[in-house]
Scaffold this active site. Structure first.
Site, short mmCIF file in Angstrom:
data_model
loop_
_atom_site.label_atom_id
_atom_site.label_comp_id
_atom_site.label_asym_id
_atom_site.label_seq_id
_atom_site.Cartn_x
_atom_site.Cartn_y
_atom_site.Cartn_z
CG LEU A 80 7.56 -43.08 2.09
CD1 LEU A 80 8.42 -42.96 3.34
CD2 LEU A 80 7.82 -44.42 1.39
CB CYS A 81 6.61 -37.64 0.34
SG CYS A 81 7.17 -36.50 1.63
CG HIS A 82 12.74 -36.94 -1.57
ND1 HIS A 82 13.37 -36.00 -2.37
CD2 HIS A 82 13.72 -37.79 -1.15
CE1 HIS A 82 14.65 -36.30 -2.46
NE2 HIS A 82 14.90 -37.37 -1.73
#
Length: 307
Positions: A264-266
Site C-alpha cells: 500500500l502507498c498513496h
C-alpha cells in the site's frame, strides 16, 4: 575542506559503515540501467543485506566515486572497503564462484538446468552462431525473472545446458531460475525473436482493488505492508498494517514465502515497485493495492483523510 575532499570523506564513511556497498544508477528496488540491474540481480541472489547508493541522485558522488576508485563506469561494487569492479567483473565472479568465496558462501550449485528448445528456435540460433566464431548463446535471468539473451565470448566457467543440439550458457543464479525453461521462436506485429517460458518464476504481482482488500482483511487472509513515509502514515493511518522501512525490511523478508502480502502507498505506484521486490525474493502471493490509501479513503473508509 575542499569539495573534493568532502566527497571523498563521505565515500570513506559509507564504506567504513557498510561491508558491501554498490554504487549504481537507481535503487535496488528500481535500477535505472541494465548494468546496474544485472549487478543487483547477482547480489540479490547471494545476499539479503547490502547497501546501494543511487549516483543519479547525487552528482558529487557520481563523479567522486569514479575518481575514488579510479574506475570510469557505474555500477561499482565495494566489499570491505575495497573495489571489486563493475557489472562484467561481478557477473564473471558469480559465474566462477569467486564471488561466493568473497562473501564466505558455499560453492554455487552448478547443476545444468533441464531446458527445451523448439525446432524453429534451434534453427534461428544456429544461423546466428554461424558467423560468430568463439561466441556462445548466454541466457541471463535476473531476480525479477526477466530473461536476456546475449551472444558473447565463452570464458569457460559457465554452466552449459544442451537441448535440440544447441548449447546455452548460464551463470549459477540464472541456471537455477531456468529450470524447466522452454525456448521458442515467436513472431508478433513488433517483430520476431526468441521467446522463453520460465516455470520456476514466481507468480506475477496481482492488482488488488480496495473492495477486494477489505474482503481479504475481513477474512484475515492478507498482510498489508504500508510503504509510505512516516509523515504520510501519520496523516492518513491504515490500521494494522506492517510498515516497510530500513529497519523492518529484513524482518519482513523472513516471513513464510506463501504469506499473502498486499502493498500500500498513496496512489498504488511506489507500492508496485516494492511488491515486485518481494516477488523477486520468492514470495508467491503478492498484491499491489490499486489506487492506494487514496482509493481506500474514497471508496471504503471516508474517515481516513485525503491528502
Amino acid at each position: 575542506m575542499s569539495s573534493t575532499e568532502s566527497v571523498r570523506q563521505r565515500i570513506e564513511t559509507m564504506l567504513a559503515r557498510h561491508p558491501v556497498v554498490l554504487f549504481m544508477k537507481g535503487t535496488r528496488q528500481a535500477p535505472s540501467c541494465g548494468f546496474s540491474a544485472a549487478t543487483v540481480g547477482v547480489l540479490d541472489g547471494l545476499l539479503d543485506d547490502y547497501v546501494t547508493v543511487d549516483v543519479l541522485a547525487d552528482e558529487a558522488i557520481r563523479q567522486g566515486i569514479k575518481e575514488y576508485g579510479n574506475w570510469p563506469t557505474i555500477p561499482q561494487l565495494y566489499v570491505g572497503g575495497e573495489l571489486v569492479g563493475g557489472a562484467d567483473i561481478v557477473q564473471g565472479m558469480a559465474a566462477s564462484g569467486e564471488l561466493h568465496k568473497l562473501f564466505n558462501l558455499p560453492e554455487p550449485d552448478r547443476t545444468p538446468p533441464e531446458i527445451t528448445i523448439s525446432d524453429e528456435a534451434a534453427k534461428q540460433i544456429r544461423n546466428a552462431l554461424a558467423d560468430a566464431e568463439g561466441m556462445g548463446l548466454f541466457l541471463a535471468i535476473d531476480g525479477r525473472f526477466q530473461p536476456q539473451f546475449q551472444l558473447r565470448e565463452i570464458q569457460g566457467n559457465e554452466i552449459l545446458a544442451r537441448a535440440n543440439g544447441i548449447d546455452v550458457l548460464f551463470d549459477p543464479a540464472s541456471a537455477q531460475r531456468a529450470r524447466g525453461a522452454h525456448i521458442g521462436w515467436t513472431e508478433t506485429a513488433q517483430g520476431e525473436g526468441l521467446s522463453i517460458d520460465l516455470p520456476a518464476a514466481p507468480p506475477k504481482v496481482h492488482g488488488l482493488d480496495v473492495h477486494g482488500l477489505r474482503k481479504l482483511l475481513d477474512e484475515g487472509r492478507i498482510t498489508v505492508i504500508d510503504i509510505r513515509p512516516a509523515d504520510e502514515r501519520a496523516r492518513a493511518p491504515f490500521a494494522k498494517a506492517e510498515v516497510l522501512d530500513a529497519s523492518s525490511h529484513e524482518r519482513l523478508l523472513k516471513l513464510p514465502k506463501e504469506t499473502p502480502l498486499a502493498f500500500l502507498c498513496h496512489h498504488g505506484i511506489s507500492s508496485q515497485r516494492a511488491a515486485e521486490h518481494f516477488r523477486e525474493q520468492g514470495f508467491r502471493a503478492v498484491h499491489n493495492v490499486q489506487g492506494g490509501i487514496d482509493a481506500w479513503s474514497r471508496e471504503i473508509d471516508p474517515g481516513v483523510p485525503l491528502y
